[in-house]
Motif scaffolding. Sequence first.
Motif, PDB file in Angstrom:
ATOM      1  N   ASN A  13     -41.312  -5.527 -34.448  1.00 32.07           N
ATOM      2  CA  ASN A  13     -40.762  -5.136 -35.744  1.00 32.07           C
ATOM      3  C   ASN A  13     -40.107  -3.761 -35.653  1.00 32.07           C
ATOM      4  O   ASN A  13     -40.665  -2.834 -35.081  1.00 32.07           O
ATOM      5  N   LEU A  14     -38.926  -3.634 -36.257  1.00 30.78           N
ATOM      6  CA  LEU A  14     -38.197  -2.377 -36.261  1.00 30.78           C
ATOM      7  C   LEU A  14     -37.976  -1.928 -37.700  1.00 30.78           C
ATOM      8  O   LEU A  14     -37.445  -2.682 -38.521  1.00 30.78           O
ATOM      9  N   GLN A  15     -38.399  -0.705 -37.995  1.00 29.00           N
ATOM     10  CA  GLN A  15     -38.163  -0.108 -39.304  1.00 29.00           C
ATOM     11  C   GLN A  15     -37.143   1.005 -39.116  1.00 29.00           C
ATOM     12  O   GLN A  15     -37.410   2.012 -38.454  1.00 29.00           O
ATOM     13  N   THR A  16     -35.937   0.807 -39.664  1.00 23.35           N
ATOM     14  CA  THR A  16     -34.874   1.783 -39.446  1.00 23.35           C
ATOM     15  C   THR A  16     -34.955   2.924 -40.449  1.00 23.35           C
ATOM     16  O   THR A  16     -35.364   2.754 -41.592  1.00 23.35           O
ATOM     17  N   ASP A  17     -34.565   4.081 -39.987  1.00 21.76           N
ATOM     18  CA  ASP A  17     -34.502   5.300 -40.792  1.00 21.76           C
ATOM     19  C   ASP A  17     -33.073   5.444 -41.294  1.00 21.76           C
ATOM     20  O   ASP A  17     -32.157   5.692 -40.510  1.00 21.76           O
ATOM     21  N   ASP A  18     -32.864   5.273 -42.590  1.00 20.74           N
ATOM     22  CA  ASP A  18     -31.519   5.354 -43.156  1.00 20.74           C
ATOM     23  C   ASP A  18     -31.152   6.757 -43.620  1.00 20.74           C
ATOM     24  O   ASP A  18     -29.989   7.024 -43.898  1.00 20.74           O
ATOM     25  N   GLU A  19     -32.139   7.662 -43.709  1.00 18.03           N
ATOM     26  CA  GLU A  19     -31.879   9.008 -44.208  1.00 18.03           C
ATOM     27  C   GLU A  19     -31.678  10.027 -43.095  1.00 18.03           C
ATOM     28  O   GLU A  19     -30.775  10.846 -43.168  1.00 18.03           O
TER      29      GLU A  19
END
Length: 77
Positions: A13-19
């Motif tokens: 699972n990959l949780q991307t950092d959009d900030e």
Amino acid sequence: MRRYYFDVREDDNLQTDDEGRDFSSFAAAQGEATVSLAELALGTMAKHGADHRMSIEVRDERGPVQTVKWFEIERLA
């Protein structure tokens, strides 16, 4: 200042950092990724045990710059 993004990978699972966050140097971003992964891993391992792969994939506006991986524990028996 340069903006770095810290994407967290747990197993598949990959949780991307959009900030992202601004850092004055790559070394400062590297230190943040290392400390963040250690803190995250300690909490996760307390809940799920040691059989867990984790990493933080650091990128900037041009793309990937570094991957910080948590050590792997392999059970042999």
